[in-house]
Write an enzyme that holds these catalytic residues in place. Sequence first.
Site, PDB file in Angstrom:
ATOM      1  CD1 TRP A 151      -2.930   1.014   0.027  1.00 36.48           C
ATOM      2  CD2 TRP A 151      -2.848   1.470   2.215  1.00 36.48           C
ATOM      3  NE1 TRP A 151      -4.042   1.764   0.355  1.00 36.48           N
ATOM      4  CE2 TRP A 151      -4.012   2.057   1.684  1.00 36.48           C
ATOM      5  CE3 TRP A 151      -2.582   1.623   3.581  1.00 36.48           C
ATOM      6  CZ2 TRP A 151      -4.918   2.790   2.466  1.00 36.48           C
ATOM      7  CZ3 TRP A 151      -3.480   2.337   4.361  1.00 36.48           C
ATOM      8  CH2 TRP A 151      -4.635   2.915   3.801  1.00 36.48           C
TER       9      TRP A 151
HETATM   10  C1  LIG Z   1      -7.192   6.521   2.552  1.00 30.65           C
HETATM   11  C2  LIG Z   1      -8.088   6.657   3.735  1.00 30.65           C
HETATM   12  C3  LIG Z   1      -8.359   7.902   4.246  1.00 30.65           C
HETATM   13  C4  LIG Z   1      -9.166   8.047   5.362  1.00 30.65           C
HETATM   14  N1  LIG Z   1      -9.317   9.302   5.848  1.00 30.65           N
HETATM   15  C5  LIG Z   1      -9.921   9.482   7.044  1.00 30.65           C
HETATM   16  C6  LIG Z   1      -9.880  10.762   7.657  1.00 30.65           C
HETATM   17  O1  LIG Z   1      -9.311  11.720   7.126  1.00 30.65           O
HETATM   18  N2  LIG Z   1     -10.484  10.907   8.863  1.00 30.65           N
HETATM   19  C7  LIG Z   1     -11.101   9.855   9.490  1.00 30.65           C
HETATM   20  O2  LIG Z   1     -11.599  10.069  10.602  1.00 30.65           O
HETATM   21  N3  LIG Z   1     -11.161   8.628   8.917  1.00 30.65           N
HETATM   22  C8  LIG Z   1     -10.566   8.413   7.708  1.00 30.65           C
HETATM   23  N4  LIG Z   1     -10.567   7.154   7.127  1.00 30.65           N
HETATM   24  C9  LIG Z   1     -11.457   6.104   7.682  1.00 30.65           C
HETATM   25  C10 LIG Z   1     -10.906   5.312   8.879  1.00 30.65           C
HETATM   26  O3  LIG Z   1      -9.637   4.877   8.587  1.00 30.65           O
HETATM   27  C11 LIG Z   1     -11.842   4.116   9.146  1.00 30.65           C
HETATM   28  O4  LIG Z   1     -13.122   4.600   9.318  1.00 30.65           O
HETATM   29  C12 LIG Z   1     -11.468   3.305  10.393  1.00 30.65           C
HETATM   30  O5  LIG Z   1     -10.124   2.944  10.383  1.00 30.65           O
HETATM   31  C13 LIG Z   1     -12.329   2.050  10.522  1.00 30.65           C
HETATM   32  O6  LIG Z   1     -11.990   1.357  11.696  1.00 30.65           O
HETATM   33  P1  LIG Z   1     -12.124  -0.234  11.832  1.00 30.65           P
HETATM   34  O7  LIG Z   1     -11.658  -0.580  13.205  1.00 30.65           O
HETATM   35  O8  LIG Z   1     -13.468  -0.658  11.426  1.00 30.65           O
HETATM   36  O9  LIG Z   1     -11.105  -0.838  10.755  1.00 30.65           O
HETATM   37  P2  LIG Z   1      -9.506  -0.814  10.734  1.00 30.65           P
HETATM   38  O10 LIG Z   1      -8.996   0.396  11.409  1.00 30.65           O
HETATM   39  O11 LIG Z   1      -9.102  -1.054   9.336  1.00 30.65           O
HETATM   40  O12 LIG Z   1      -9.081  -2.068  11.627  1.00 30.65           O
HETATM   41  C14 LIG Z   1      -9.299  -3.404  11.258  1.00 30.65           C
HETATM   42  C15 LIG Z   1      -8.267  -4.263  11.977  1.00 30.65           C
HETATM   43  O13 LIG Z   1      -8.598  -5.646  11.891  1.00 30.65           O
HETATM   44  C16 LIG Z   1      -7.441  -6.390  11.576  1.00 30.65           C
HETATM   45  N5  LIG Z   1      -7.877  -7.630  10.911  1.00 30.65           N
HETATM   46  C17 LIG Z   1      -8.450  -7.748   9.692  1.00 30.65           C
HETATM   47  N6  LIG Z   1      -8.741  -9.037   9.430  1.00 30.65           N
HETATM   48  C18 LIG Z   1      -8.350  -9.758  10.501  1.00 30.65           C
HETATM   49  C19 LIG Z   1      -8.381 -11.137  10.822  1.00 30.65           C
HETATM   50  N7  LIG Z   1      -8.887 -12.054   9.969  1.00 30.65           N
HETATM   51  N8  LIG Z   1      -7.887 -11.532  12.020  1.00 30.65           N
HETATM   52  C20 LIG Z   1      -7.371 -10.627  12.882  1.00 30.65           C
HETATM   53  N9  LIG Z   1      -7.310  -9.306  12.630  1.00 30.65           N
HETATM   54  C21 LIG Z   1      -7.797  -8.870  11.446  1.00 30.65           C
HETATM   55  C22 LIG Z   1      -6.643  -5.467  10.702  1.00 30.65           C
HETATM   56  O14 LIG Z   1      -5.294  -5.848  10.629  1.00 30.65           O
HETATM   57  C23 LIG Z   1      -6.875  -4.125  11.406  1.00 30.65           C
HETATM   58  O15 LIG Z   1      -5.956  -3.923  12.443  1.00 30.65           O
HETATM   59  C24 LIG Z   1      -9.768   6.935   5.984  1.00 30.65           C
HETATM   60  C25 LIG Z   1      -9.514   5.670   5.463  1.00 30.65           C
HETATM   61  C26 LIG Z   1      -8.670   5.523   4.357  1.00 30.65           C
HETATM   62  C27 LIG Z   1      -8.354   4.164   3.846  1.00 30.65           C
HETATM   63  S1  SF4 Z   2       5.007  -1.721   5.391  1.00 33.56           S
HETATM   64 FE1  SF4 Z   2       6.265  -1.355   3.599  1.00 33.56          FE
HETATM   65  S2  SF4 Z   2       6.079  -3.205   2.330  1.00 33.56           S
HETATM   66 FE2  SF4 Z   2       4.434  -3.246   3.850  1.00 33.56          FE
HETATM   67  S3  SF4 Z   2       2.685  -2.348   2.742  1.00 33.56           S
HETATM   68 FE3  SF4 Z   2       3.684  -0.696   3.899  1.00 33.56          FE
HETATM   69  S4  SF4 Z   2       5.138   0.219   2.438  1.00 33.56           S
HETATM   70 FE4  SF4 Z   2       4.523  -1.779   1.604  1.00 33.56          FE
END
Ligand SMILES: Cc1cc2nc3c(=O)[nH]c(=O)nc-3n(C[C@H](O)[C@H](O)[C@H](O)COP(=O)(O)OP(=O)(O)OC[C@H]3O[C@@H](n4cnc5c(N)ncnc54)[C@H](O)[C@@H]3O)c2cc1C
Ligand code: SF4
Lengths: 159, 630
Positions: free
Chosen positions: A43
């Site tokens: 990513w």
């Molecule tokens: C490019 C981008 C920009 C964004 N901009 C903003 C912003 O400006 N402001 C804002 O407030 N929000 C923003 N967001 C949104 C925010 O990131 C999400 O709303 C938030 O992270 C969702 O939380 P979550 O806990 O549901 O998921 P996540 O934070 O993604 O957490 C999911 C977790 O589960 C783990 N996991 C997944 N599958 C498994 C498995 N099978 N077993 C064990 N662990 C697992 C993952 O490794 C991860 O740690 C943005 C998102 C992106 C991608």
């Molecule tokens: S930690 Fe490094 S190799 Fe892994 S997804 Fe991020 S940039 Fe790519």
Amino acid sequence: MPTFVYMTRCDGCGHCVDICPSDIMHIDPTYRRAYNIEPDMCWECYSCVKACPQNAIDARGYADFAPLGHSVRVRREEEKGTISWRIKFRDGREKNFVSPITTKPWGEGIPQLKEVAGPNKDMRDSQLLYSEPKYIRMDEGDLHTLQKAGLKLKQGVYY
Amino acid sequence: MAYKTVVEDDIDVLVVGGGLGGTGAAWEARFWGQDKKIIIAEKANIDRSGAVAQGLYAINCYMGTRWGENNPEDHVRYARIDLMGMVREDLLFDMARHVDSTVHQFEDWGLPIMRNSKTGAYLREGRWQIMIHGESYKPIVAEAAKKSADKVFNRICVTHLLMDNAKENRVAGAVGFNVRTGDYHVFKSKTVIVAAGGASNIFKPRSVGEGAGRVWYAPWSSGSAYGLMIDAGAKMTQMENRIVLARFKDGYGPVGAYFLHLKTYTQNGVGEEYESKWFPELQKMVGKEYLDPEVSHRTHRPIPTCLRNHALISEVNAGRGPIHMVTMHAFQDPHLEEVGWENFLGMTVGQAVLWAATDVDPKSENPELTTSEPYVMGSHATGAGGWASGPEDVSPPEYFWGYNRMMTVEGLFGAGDAVGGTPHAFSSGSFTEGRLAAKAACKYIDDGKAQGIRVSDDQIEQRKKEIFAPLERYKVYRNEIVAGTVSPSYIHPKQGLDRLQKLMDEYCGGVTVNYMTNEKLLNICLKKLNIMEEDLDCLAAKDLHELLRAWELKHRHRTAECVTHHTLFRKETRWPGYYYRGDAMKLDDENWHVLTVSRRDPKTGEYTMEKAPCYHLVDKDEEKPAAAAE
Ligand SMILES: Cc1cc2nc3c(=O)[nH]c(=O)nc-3n(C[C@H](O)[C@H](O)[C@H](O)COP(=O)(O)OP(=O)(O)OC[C@H]3O[C@@H](n4cnc5c(N)ncnc54)[C@H](O)[C@@H]3O)c2cc1C
Ligand code: SF4
Ligand code: SF4
């Protein structure tokens, strides 16, 4: 920009392996140094780049849309609480940025909830979370309820 | 099998996924359960896992009640309009009334939040967004979770939830494997909070080859929250509500700060404003209730995100692309220029790299925009996820079954992307939902609801066999062929992912068909997904990394199947610009002003679909300006 590792800088310490959220930084068994095993699942989050003590990891823009000849370098300094970036364009121009990453010494602002006074029964039976209501408004105001907001749930509709 | 079985017993609260929702859950659980056993199981390393791994430059959900800015009901209204009416207003109100305390806590923990130098209030990017220096957002919340949890198990890919053998429809923990050692991990727990995030890479991405990693939502967002809950028989809601993002081309760099703070705007390839000219036709499709530019102009009512996408897509299809973001004016101001660049460096470094590589300096050139492939998640401008109970003081009886954020499986809770009907929670709202779920989970245990749980050895052994089957398959059939990846007896996870993306793209409304689908296409889609499931039993993994990819694929496949069932069920075009039902091109409030709810029977694999009523708390438009609402 998937990452790659400079052969002469990497010492195989494994910090990048430990941090990569995509599980794609692995140690090559022959060279005992790290490399990106699956660039199309990278990513370009820079987590590994920031974690490498040898500055051995860099990124090169994705081959399907980014031409060669650029670089984005980063230095994250937790003790100083800053992150510095240097962007080099293909045509040689340069831009530099520095931002804070924290306002407190690392972790010190976070309380240990095992040791704070625990919730009483009233709090358990209420809608409040830890540190509320104070932390919501920073005044004496209480939590929002429908009643206070002058709202009433309307009958569910299927229209 | 050479792999060890590691059992962690007597857990009270098991948090699956330590992203924003999961860290919030683990942190808060310690307060309500000071003597309870709290465990996190995370597939990566919680210091940099999930959607916030590279940081964020904004917190997109903050009321600012403290500064007299907004009240929770204002946010409910906003989310409702943006999602064309289809939200859980009870859950949204509940999240919004707590979210400010979460953000104030973050500041106390050391997260740098920018301030408005004149008023002293947080610096606003837009009405709901505040600006932060958030490179270390994730390490900071991880630190808090680590302080609260008894133990964090990093690099555990959770594959299944465990079910109670003593009582039907009650959760009993989870199982998975260690991506490094291969050990089989069994977590026996009284409650489980699923916070495993949303799903990228279900639809074919625009990028090809190496660039496939540059998806908008993180490539490691594997739909596990959905896969785990659906397989356990939990009801799901609004899974058809996938999201398409209008972003900077190729890098998918965020546009929020550009529109809201830098005041940049879009134009078509010949330099014209194009959005408004699509509105009359669009109004015929969705009705005046959902699109009334005049009212939007006069009041706070926003134009829904999907409808703005629709205008962009239509303009490009009319041959007047590319669409540009006009940055050249704003970037003349050195402060705004700095904000523009740091915005990327703080959350989508890849966009900065792309512009460096292509010599795009937004000061002297207006960069291109495009619409992304669809994503399935529940915390952005979209509300896919599990069907959860609301809080007792807000929810109607129909939406309340004892514990806040509990799914329809007893003892199973959710937060963040895992919870359906709650769009616009973003990072801060997801963390807040984790806190709410944690309090409720502790209460569930204290009420004695988790007594007498029994997990049979059979269940544990059966899961173990399933989990490691792809490694076995590879060992058995690898020598059938000379070398390479082509085998008549197995497929690799990457090959399966390609198939999933292609069929979802072509039949379920992906980018190459301009987001168009219909009943016939969706039925073919289901058929292909069904056959694909048989092939998933023939997945091969040559090592533990591939085993991780195999299970991610299975979770993505299950998510995709549920999305397809929902898309088929909702016979209307509710969100033009996200997807179109070609056989029902209008929004149909008479029949579809409802939330869609599905359940997959874990024994038969059959789906049942139902409509659930929409309960409205707020009116469409505000009666008074926000500042006077106190
Ligand atoms: C490019 C981008 C920009 C964004 N901009 C903003 C912003 O400006 N402001 C804002 O407030 N929000 C923003 N967001 C949104 C925010 O990131 C999400 O709303 C938030 O992270 C969702 O939380 P979550 O806990 O549901 O998921 P996540 O934070 O993604 O957490 C999911 C977790 O589960 C783990 N996991 C997944 N599958 C498994 C498995 N099978 N077993 C064990 N662990 C697992 C993952 O490794 C991860 O740690 C943005 C998102 C992106 C991608
Ligand atoms: S930690 Fe490094 S190799 Fe892994 S997804 Fe991020 S940039 Fe790519
Ligand atoms: S962190 Fe740096 S030095 Fe250590 S293994 Fe990775 S690339 Fe090599």
